[in-house]
Write an enzyme that holds these catalytic residues in place. Structure first.
Site, PDB file in Angstrom:
ATOM      1  N   GLU A  25     -51.370  -5.110  71.839  1.00 37.75           N
ATOM      2  CA  GLU A  25     -51.849  -4.089  70.803  1.00 37.75           C
ATOM      3  C   GLU A  25     -50.695  -4.020  70.448  1.00 37.75           C
ATOM      4  OE1 GLU A  25     -53.783  -1.145  73.942  1.00 37.75           O
ATOM      5  OE2 GLU A  25     -52.189   0.265  73.269  1.00 37.75           O
ATOM      6  N   HIS A  39     -59.482   0.713  68.427  1.00 39.74           N
ATOM      7  CA  HIS A  39     -59.611   2.014  69.019  1.00 39.74           C
ATOM      8  C   HIS A  39     -60.565   2.947  68.834  1.00 39.74           C
ATOM      9  CE1 HIS A  39     -55.923   0.219  71.760  1.00 39.74           C
ATOM     10  NE2 HIS A  39     -56.647  -0.582  71.135  1.00 39.74           N
TER      11      HIS A  39
HETATM   12  P1  FAD Z   1     -63.674   7.765  79.866  1.00 38.86           P
HETATM   13  O1  FAD Z   1     -64.226   6.249  80.418  1.00 38.86           O
HETATM   14  O2  FAD Z   1     -64.591   8.659  79.426  1.00 38.86           O
HETATM   15  O3  FAD Z   1     -63.471   8.333  81.507  1.00 38.86           O
HETATM   16  C1  FAD Z   1     -62.821   9.899  81.897  1.00 38.86           C
HETATM   17  C2  FAD Z   1     -62.562  10.188  83.033  1.00 38.86           C
HETATM   18  O4  FAD Z   1     -63.766  10.785  83.278  1.00 38.86           O
HETATM   19  C3  FAD Z   1     -62.646   9.924  83.748  1.00 38.86           C
HETATM   20  O5  FAD Z   1     -61.821   9.592  84.941  1.00 38.86           O
HETATM   21  C4  FAD Z   1     -63.930   9.279  84.451  1.00 38.86           C
HETATM   22  O6  FAD Z   1     -64.259   8.880  85.507  1.00 38.86           O
HETATM   23  C5  FAD Z   1     -64.793  10.052  84.659  1.00 38.86           C
HETATM   24  N1  FAD Z   1     -65.960  10.120  84.159  1.00 38.86           N
HETATM   25  C6  FAD Z   1     -66.641   9.040  83.063  1.00 38.86           C
HETATM   26  N2  FAD Z   1     -67.672   8.830  82.531  1.00 38.86           N
HETATM   27  C7  FAD Z   1     -67.773   9.908  83.208  1.00 38.86           C
HETATM   28  C8  FAD Z   1     -69.453  10.697  83.606  1.00 38.86           C
HETATM   29  N3  FAD Z   1     -70.674   9.657  83.434  1.00 38.86           N
HETATM   30  N4  FAD Z   1     -69.270  11.978  84.697  1.00 38.86           N
HETATM   31  C9  FAD Z   1     -68.610  11.856  85.112  1.00 38.86           C
HETATM   32  N5  FAD Z   1     -67.857  11.236  84.991  1.00 38.86           N
HETATM   33  C10 FAD Z   1     -66.862  10.252  84.069  1.00 38.86           C
HETATM   34  N6  FAD Z   1     -55.766   6.707  74.345  1.00 38.86           N
HETATM   35  C11 FAD Z   1     -55.883   7.756  72.604  1.00 38.86           C
HETATM   36  O7  FAD Z   1     -56.274   8.818  72.371  1.00 38.86           O
HETATM   37  N7  FAD Z   1     -55.747   6.184  72.017  1.00 38.86           N
HETATM   38  C12 FAD Z   1     -55.425   5.156  72.017  1.00 38.86           C
HETATM   39  O8  FAD Z   1     -56.038   4.402  71.323  1.00 38.86           O
HETATM   40  C13 FAD Z   1     -56.270   4.882  72.851  1.00 38.86           C
HETATM   41  N8  FAD Z   1     -55.853   3.582  73.883  1.00 38.86           N
HETATM   42  C14 FAD Z   1     -55.881   2.746  74.961  1.00 38.86           C
HETATM   43  C15 FAD Z   1     -56.080   1.383  75.525  1.00 38.86           C
HETATM   44  C16 FAD Z   1     -56.394   1.442  76.488  1.00 38.86           C
HETATM   45  C17 FAD Z   1     -56.160  -0.151  77.334  1.00 38.86           C
HETATM   46  C18 FAD Z   1     -56.359   2.027  77.835  1.00 38.86           C
HETATM   47  C19 FAD Z   1     -56.103   2.111  79.426  1.00 38.86           C
HETATM   48  C20 FAD Z   1     -55.981   3.731  77.781  1.00 38.86           C
HETATM   49  C21 FAD Z   1     -56.036   3.999  75.714  1.00 38.86           C
HETATM   50  N9  FAD Z   1     -56.343   5.592  75.595  1.00 38.86           N
HETATM   51  C22 FAD Z   1     -56.166   6.061  73.928  1.00 38.86           C
HETATM   52  C23 FAD Z   1     -56.252   6.980  76.422  1.00 38.86           C
HETATM   53  C24 FAD Z   1     -57.723   7.147  76.978  1.00 38.86           C
HETATM   54  O9  FAD Z   1     -57.728   7.650  75.949  1.00 38.86           O
HETATM   55  C25 FAD Z   1     -57.277   7.532  78.293  1.00 38.86           C
HETATM   56  O10 FAD Z   1     -57.020   7.153  79.325  1.00 38.86           O
HETATM   57  C26 FAD Z   1     -58.400   8.762  78.258  1.00 38.86           C
HETATM   58  O11 FAD Z   1     -58.088  10.344  79.573  1.00 38.86           O
HETATM   59  C27 FAD Z   1     -60.278   7.988  78.972  1.00 38.86           C
HETATM   60  O12 FAD Z   1     -60.189   7.272  78.127  1.00 38.86           O
HETATM   61  P2  FAD Z   1     -61.694   6.379  78.700  1.00 38.86           P
HETATM   62  O13 FAD Z   1     -62.582   6.549  77.415  1.00 38.86           O
HETATM   63  O14 FAD Z   1     -61.130   5.747  79.829  1.00 38.86           O
HETATM   64  O15 FAD Z   1     -62.578   7.603  79.613  1.00 38.86           O
END
Ligand code: FAD
Length: 286
Positions: free
Chosen positions: A16, A76
């Site tokens: 990454e 991403h």
């Molecule tokens: P989600 O999957 O939507 O989850 C977020 C929260 O909501 C979790 O607590 C989950 O349990 C809850 N949730 C999910 N779906 C539901 C539902 N249907 N109902 C109720 N609750 C729900 N951020 C950036 O801005 N740019 C990047 O390039 C970036 N790269 C990343 C790369 C990796 C490998 C990782 C692990 C994280 C990265 N992040 C990045 C950070 C990420 O955007 C944050 O961690 C963010 O807070 C959560 O994103 P997510 O896609 O996991 O969210």
């Protein structure tokens, strides 16, 4: 090539990178990408700001450069602060550049930016991307629980929704204690999540990173890790070597346990990526 195909015949090894600050020369990241290409990763992913940063155009340029270098790119895409129209525009650009792999994310909620209402969770974005073309879609997962979730069990149920929405595979948040990853993996499989899950490994090689780890990262810090960091924090070379060795140990143990893949958070440091790749090359390519 779609990243999901890679898991069929090997342990995937990916990197990454992030777009550098505007003050930094573009040549620096392009040189880094040339060095990373020589390490033959299966793919390289590029981060993208959730806050509408103009650096996002650079993220697309970096993904194109990766592709032109003959490496599979992944971009991403966080959705929380973007409208459907903006996401559609970015997807069109991604498609036009021939980029097929997307890590679909919600993005962190920034108290200063009121979220747009159209995509609440990553699963909403995944469903939308599915309707927009033949992309390979990855999702993020959190071995030690996402900070907004009330428990790991709840987070895993939400992760399952993400997979049901169409995530082809998952990439984990960084962790320093492999046992927390194994426990998460066991629970995820028991919950019926059967897609490949890559383990996110971040080599901690300088003092700034240690400080950030302690204040912002939810990852637990095992005693062994803390001891190493405390002992070497004032000696840059020793800390770098110790951080590399720690990451290598994690990877060897994960590989021996049959992990689907390793995603290395390179922090744009080609030297560190090279040292780690060389140390595990026999393991990765068997
Ligand atoms: P989600 O999957 O939507 O989850 C977020 C929260 O909501 C979790 O607590 C989950 O349990 C809850 N949730 C999910 N779906 C539901 C539902 N249907 N109902 C109720 N609750 C729900 N951020 C950036 O801005 N740019 C990047 O390039 C970036 N790269 C990343 C790369 C990796 C490998 C990782 C692990 C994280 C990265 N992040 C990045 C950070 C990420 O955007 C944050 O961690 C963010 O807070 C959560 O994103 P997510 O896609 O996991 O969210």
């Amino acid at each position: 090539m779609h990243v999901k195909e890679m898991f069929k015949d090997r342990m995937v090894f990916s990197f990454e990178v992030f777009p550098p600050k505007k003050t930094s020369s573009i040549d620096v990241i392009y040189n880094t990408l040339d060095e990373l290409r020589d390490l033959r990763p299966d793919f390289i992913s590029v981060t993208f700001s959730a806050g509408g940063s103009s650096n996002n155009a650079l993220a697309c340029d970096i993904a194109s450069k990766i592709k032109n270098n003959g490496v599979v790119p992944m971009i991403h895409l966080p959705c929380i602060n973007y409208t459907r129209e903006e996401i559609t525009g970015t997807l069109t650009e991604i498609k036009d550049r021939g980029i097929e792999n997307i890590l679909a994310l919600r993005g962190d909620i920034n108290p200063d930016i009121p979220p747009k209402k159209e995509f609440k969770y990553a699963s909403d974005l995944i469903e939308f991307i599915r309707s927009q073309g033949n992309f390979d879609i990855a999702g993020a997962c959190y071995p030690e629980c996402h900070p907004d979730a009330s428990s790991l069990e709840v987070d895993i149920l939400n992760l399952k929704r993400k997979v049901e929405a169409g995530a082809d595979h998952l990439i984990s948040q960084l962790f320093f204690d492999n046992s927390s990853f194994y426990e998460f993996l066991w629970k995820a499989r028991a919950a019926g999540i059967n897609v490949p899950i890559e383990a996110g490994i971040m080599p901690v090689v300088n003092k700034n990173q240690i400080e950030r780890m302690v204040t912002t990262c939810g990852a637990s810090l095992p005693k062994k890790f803390v001891k190493i960091m405390q002992k070497f924090e004032h000696s840059p070379e020793a800390l770098r070597d110790a951080g590399i060795a720690y990451a290598v140990n994690q990877i060897v143990d994960l590989a021996a346990s049959g992990v689907d893949g390793i995603h290395l958070y390179t922090m744009n440091n080609a030297y560190v990526a090279r040292k780690i790749s060389e140390a595990v090359s026999g393991i990765i390519r068997t």
